[in-house]
Design a protein around this motif. Structure first.
Motif, PDB file in Angstrom:
ATOM      1  N   SER A  55      22.575  20.342  21.726  1.00  0.00           N
ATOM      2  CA  SER A  55      22.792  18.896  21.807  1.00  0.00           C
ATOM      3  C   SER A  55      21.660  18.266  22.605  1.00  0.00           C
ATOM      4  O   SER A  55      21.028  18.924  23.433  1.00  0.00           O
ATOM      5  CB  SER A  55      24.127  18.582  22.491  1.00  0.00           C
ATOM      6  N   CYS A  91      28.039  24.161  21.307  1.00  0.00           N
ATOM      7  CA  CYS A  91      26.624  24.545  21.402  1.00  0.00           C
ATOM      8  C   CYS A  91      26.436  25.704  22.373  1.00  0.00           C
ATOM      9  O   CYS A  91      27.306  26.004  23.194  1.00  0.00           O
ATOM     10  CB  CYS A  91      25.781  23.351  21.863  1.00  0.00           C
ATOM     11  N   LEU A 132      29.180  11.103  18.178  1.00  0.00           N
ATOM     12  CA  LEU A 132      28.352  12.299  18.023  1.00  0.00           C
ATOM     13  C   LEU A 132      28.038  12.489  16.544  1.00  0.00           C
ATOM     14  O   LEU A 132      28.826  12.103  15.673  1.00  0.00           O
ATOM     15  CB  LEU A 132      29.072  13.517  18.597  1.00  0.00           C
ATOM     16  N   GLN A 133      26.887  13.041  16.254  1.00  0.00           N
ATOM     17  CA  GLN A 133      26.492  13.224  14.861  1.00  0.00           C
ATOM     18  C   GLN A 133      25.693  14.512  14.707  1.00  0.00           C
ATOM     19  O   GLN A 133      24.609  14.643  15.265  1.00  0.00           O
ATOM     20  CB  GLN A 133      25.657  12.038  14.381  1.00  0.00           C
ATOM     21  N   PRO A 134      26.232  15.500  13.963  1.00  0.00           N
ATOM     22  CA  PRO A 134      25.489  16.750  13.758  1.00  0.00           C
ATOM     23  C   PRO A 134      24.581  16.675  12.529  1.00  0.00           C
ATOM     24  O   PRO A 134      24.827  15.908  11.601  1.00  0.00           O
ATOM     25  CB  PRO A 134      26.608  17.773  13.544  1.00  0.00           C
ATOM     26  N   GLU A 166      32.882  12.331  23.819  1.00  0.00           N
ATOM     27  CA  GLU A 166      32.076  12.788  22.685  1.00  0.00           C
ATOM     28  C   GLU A 166      31.055  13.832  23.149  1.00  0.00           C
ATOM     29  O   GLU A 166      30.799  14.825  22.456  1.00  0.00           O
ATOM     30  CB  GLU A 166      31.355  11.601  22.042  1.00  0.00           C
ATOM     31  N   THR A 207      24.276  12.860  20.781  1.00  0.00           N
ATOM     32  CA  THR A 207      25.432  12.439  21.584  1.00  0.00           C
ATOM     33  C   THR A 207      25.230  11.041  22.143  1.00  0.00           C
ATOM     34  O   THR A 207      24.097  10.585  22.315  1.00  0.00           O
ATOM     35  CB  THR A 207      25.661  13.415  22.750  1.00  0.00           C
ATOM     36  N   ILE A 264      23.157  18.249  17.528  1.00  0.00           N
ATOM     37  CA  ILE A 264      24.268  17.295  17.672  1.00  0.00           C
ATOM     38  C   ILE A 264      23.789  16.189  18.598  1.00  0.00           C
ATOM     39  O   ILE A 264      23.599  16.406  19.801  1.00  0.00           O
ATOM     40  CB  ILE A 264      25.536  17.962  18.229  1.00  0.00           C
ATOM     41  N   ASN A 299      22.209  26.320  18.110  1.00  0.00           N
ATOM     42  CA  ASN A 299      23.076  25.147  18.208  1.00  0.00           C
ATOM     43  C   ASN A 299      22.793  24.438  19.534  1.00  0.00           C
ATOM     44  O   ASN A 299      22.938  25.050  20.602  1.00  0.00           O
ATOM     45  CB  ASN A 299      24.550  25.554  18.139  1.00  0.00           C
ATOM     46  N   ASP A 357      35.165  17.527  15.669  1.00  0.00           N
ATOM     47  CA  ASP A 357      35.244  16.141  15.230  1.00  0.00           C
ATOM     48  C   ASP A 357      35.888  16.111  13.851  1.00  0.00           C
ATOM     49  O   ASP A 357      35.999  17.147  13.172  1.00  0.00           O
ATOM     50  CB  ASP A 357      33.867  15.492  15.187  1.00  0.00           C
ATOM     51  N   ARG A 381      32.789  17.285  23.841  1.00  0.00           N
ATOM     52  CA  ARG A 381      33.110  18.011  22.618  1.00  0.00           C
ATOM     53  C   ARG A 381      31.855  18.584  21.977  1.00  0.00           C
ATOM     54  O   ARG A 381      31.883  19.678  21.409  1.00  0.00           O
ATOM     55  CB  ARG A 381      33.841  17.097  21.631  1.00  0.00           C
ATOM     56  N   SER A 382      30.761  17.836  22.043  1.00  0.00           N
ATOM     57  CA  SER A 382      29.501  18.323  21.469  1.00  0.00           C
ATOM     58  C   SER A 382      29.016  19.565  22.204  1.00  0.00           C
ATOM     59  O   SER A 382      28.601  20.554  21.585  1.00  0.00           O
ATOM     60  CB  SER A 382      28.434  17.228  21.528  1.00  0.00           C
TER      61      SER A 382
END
Length: 699
Positions: free
Chosen positions: A11, A104, A59-61, A96, A87, A85, A9, A203, A99-100
């Motif tokens: 970012s 991780c 953020l986008q995983p 954001e 960011t 993820i 995991n 999220d 949180r990401s």
């Protein structure tokens, strides 16, 4: 179920415009995560607004499956599951990033070869190190034929030269080496698969069919379908329970599966329609039923029989029995979650169509679910009607929120001038003898407190609520200090002893060629220079300047002035420092002797007179003429500072006369003059909505 040791995991963190989205695109292409026909530029930027502005907002995983070649590092062919993820890089969306990183075990620190280390690079690096994440340093854009000192800057930050990777997001050079380094250097998740379920919500968003969808990282345990259904789950903070409609992971779309195991990043479709029950940072656990009624009755009866000391002992024994299953404790402790974000900029928003106030409320509730750093409370204005006061992390964040309301929910809004939170100190004789009028408050931190610390009001914590009004918050330990986020919340000016404004510690990184221009911009913004460091950078030497500035300056064009002065080469980051007493005055605008509430604001005294004159002239230009003369006045602390008059609309009352004595004309003119004077006393000036938008845009 995925082997936990094969999960990574991470970012991608970097300053804005350092190539995060382009690098992510190349990773997705090389690993064939997204089918070629579905691939597009900036794939992880899902909103049209992000692609149009070229700025990542959310953020986008996404899950990446990568098979390590047999010859690499003497390992057998193994499929690894990399949860990436992506960011944002803008300072207004730093929450954001926080949180990401919490979801991780590692991060890829990306540095532009041409620009080198920038302000947000240092900010994100500090956050990652605070969380003890494994950091992979990467220099991007190596396809540029330039000589720069990015590598030396990373070495100065504590990285070894042999650990620094070099990539090109445009050509794909070095991407394979980066993926292998991620697998080799970043550790697998450390959760326990046999422990009770604990999942962190990092999220969320609302789907009209599936309800609230939670994006989670499984810290311990798993969620698995049993006999065709998923087990009942519970949110620890809100105690809301639900049976998931589906669980899965994210690729180019939601991919449902039967199980989410320890260490995986995925989603839970809750089916919950009540948005208030789900909050970012909450912990998802298996449903824990309440105590049986007979046991509760037993505790209640025992309380009446035993003394105070024995009562506490009995209650502790009963609680202990409830948390014991087969001789072991079954209580699940919640995950740490996130700090409560503190809004830094506030503005009132009102629907252009007053009949859409309920639609605006629903849209804001869904927006807050997807943007945890946003908050709002109801407010009203005589000029604009009912609306909401929203708190956000900056002026750009406010602009994005308004644009999302228009695009995603079809609601046009009018926004007032953004402002910051002030602390008002009342006169000592009034603090105990008078009560300040009740007013809503968004902020929930004490003066000088750290982000996330809750404000105490009458020894009770004030929880952030988007639906209810709360009493005037007083600062802990000071009965004569209150917080205000709008001029409407101010007490009478004569009751105020002083006003304190928030100050920030600003970090500016700029090429040495633009040093004098940066210093001039900061001095014009009431900045106080603290120190200056040399960051190196080869031919283009970079300097790091630290200034103390009033937070309100960031809402009056500071970013634009800084970018213009440095041709876009300077970068900026800041942290809230403290509150300091300032010479702050109240500026009101009066139209026909009535205050225009949305235009009222607090500002430094040295800028008040110029702002007053500009505002009066702008109002005179935009407001249409009436049948009577309309005075436009600017008032500073209850004293008129500027005035202009909107001339009455002309009407020729002599047109019907075809001759006769002069006295007849004088009589008609005198009647018209008296009528206009009477009309000015009782007349109302209504400002059309479109004119109000122009006034606030120019204001």
């Amino acid at each position: 179920m995925v082997d936990q040791s094969h999960i990574r995991n991470f970012s991608i963190i970097a300053h804005i415009d350092h190539g995060k989205s382009t690098l992510a695109d190349r990773i997705l292409e090389i690993t064939k995560t997204v089918p070629p026909r579905q691939m597009r530029d900036r794939f992880l930027d899902k909103m049209d607004l992000e692609r149009e502005r070229g700025v990542t907002i959310k953020l986008q995983p996404i899950r990446i499956s990568y098979q390590l070649p047999p010859a690499a590092y003497n390992l057998q062919p193994t499929t690894y599951h990399l949860n990436l993820i992506d960011t944002p890089g803008h300072v207004d969306f730093s929450y954001e990033v926080s949180r990401s990183l919490a979801a991780c075990e590692g991060a890829v620190l990306l540095v532009d070869l041409a620009q080198g280390v920038q302000a947000q690079t240092l900010s994100h690096l500090r956050k990652a190190r605070d969380l003890e994440l494994k950091i992979v340093p990467v220099i991007n854009k190596i396809d540029l034929d330039i000589q720069a000192g990015a590598e030396e800057q990373l070495i100065d930050l504590g990285f070894e030269k042999q650990d620094i990777l070099h990539t090109s997001g445009r050509t794909g050079e070095g991407i394979d080496e980066l993926i292998k380094a991620i697998i080799e250097r970043i550790p697998a998740p450390a959760g326990q698969s046999t422990a009770p379920l604990r999942a962190l919500i990092f999220d969320s968003y609302f789907d009209s069919h599936k309800g609230v969808i939670l994006l989670v990282k499984i810290a311990d345990g798993s969620i698995a379908r049993q006999n065709g259904t998923f087990p009942k789950l519970q949110l620890m903070a809100s105690n809301a329970s639900f049976v998931p409609l589906e669980v899965g992971y994210l690729k180019e779309s939601l991919k449902a599966q039967d199980c989410l195991g320890t260490g995986e990043v995925g989603y839970i479709a809750t089916g919950v329609k009540d948005i208030k029950k789900c909050r970012v940072g909450d912990t998802v656990v298996k449903f824990q039923p309440k105590a049986d009624p007979p046991m509760a009755e037993k505790v209640k009866s025992e309380k009446l029989k035993v003394g105070k000391t024995n009562q506490k002992k009995e209650e502790a024994d009963v609680r202990s029995q409830r948390s014991m299953v087969n001789g072991k404790k079954s209580a699940v402790r919640p995950l740490p979650g996130y700090k409560e974000v503190r809004p830094r900029a506030f503005a009132g928003i009102y629907p252009s169509d007053t009949n859409k106030i309920n639609d605006l409320r629903d849209a804001l509730e869904k927006l807050v679910l997807n943007d945890a750093s946003l908050s709002f409370i109801p407010e009203s204005s005589l000029a604009l009607g009912r609306g909401f006061r929203i708190g956000c992390l900056g002026q750009f964040h406010l602009e994005i929120a308004q644009e999302r309301l228009r695009r995603e929910y079809g609601i046009e809004v009018i926004s007032t001038t953004p402002t910051v939170e002030y602390v008002v100190k009342l006169k000592a004789c009034l603090a105990d003898s008078r009560r300040v009028k009740s007013m809503p408050s968004i902020a929930a931190t004490t003066v000088g407190a750290k982000e996330g610390q809750k404000l105490k009001v009458k020894n009770q914590p004030v929880e952030r609520s988007v639906f209810t009004k709360s009493p005037t918050p007083k600062v802990t330990g000071s009965s004569n200090l209150i917080r205000v986020t709008s001029v409407a919340e101010l007490p009478e000016w004569g009751d105020i002893q002083e006003i304190q404004q928030p100050w920030i510690e600003a970090v500016i990184i700029t090429p040495s060629d633009h040093l004098s221009a940066v210093m001039q911009v900061c001095e014009n913004s009431r900045g106080e220079m603290q120190h200056m460091d040399n960051l190196g950078g080869g031919e283009k030497k970079l300097l790091r300047l630290v200034y103390h500035l009033p937070l309100n300056e960031l809402l009056t064009g500071f970013f634009g002035h800084l970018k213009s002065a440095t041709s876009g080469f300077a970068s900026f980051d800041y942290n809230i420092l403290d509150y300091r007493t300032g010479d702050i005055v109240r500026l009101d605008f009066l139209l026909n002797k009535e205050i225009i509430e949305p235009l009222s604001l607090l500002l430094p005294r040295e800028r008040a007179l110029q702002k007053a004159k500009e505002g009066v002239n702008r109002l005179k230009e935009l407001i249409p003429s009436q049948l009577f003369s309309v005075p436009v006045q600017a008032v500073i602390n209850n004293r008129i500072a500027a005035r202009a008059d909107i001339r009455a609309r002309g009407k020729n009352v002599l047109a019907k006369l075809y001759g006769g004595d002069r006295t007849r004309k004088d009589k008609l003119l005198q009647q018209q003059k008296k009528g206009k004077e009477r009309l000015r006393q009782i007349g109302k000036v209504n400002i059309p909505t479109d004119i109000f938008k122009k006034i606030l845009a120019a204001y």
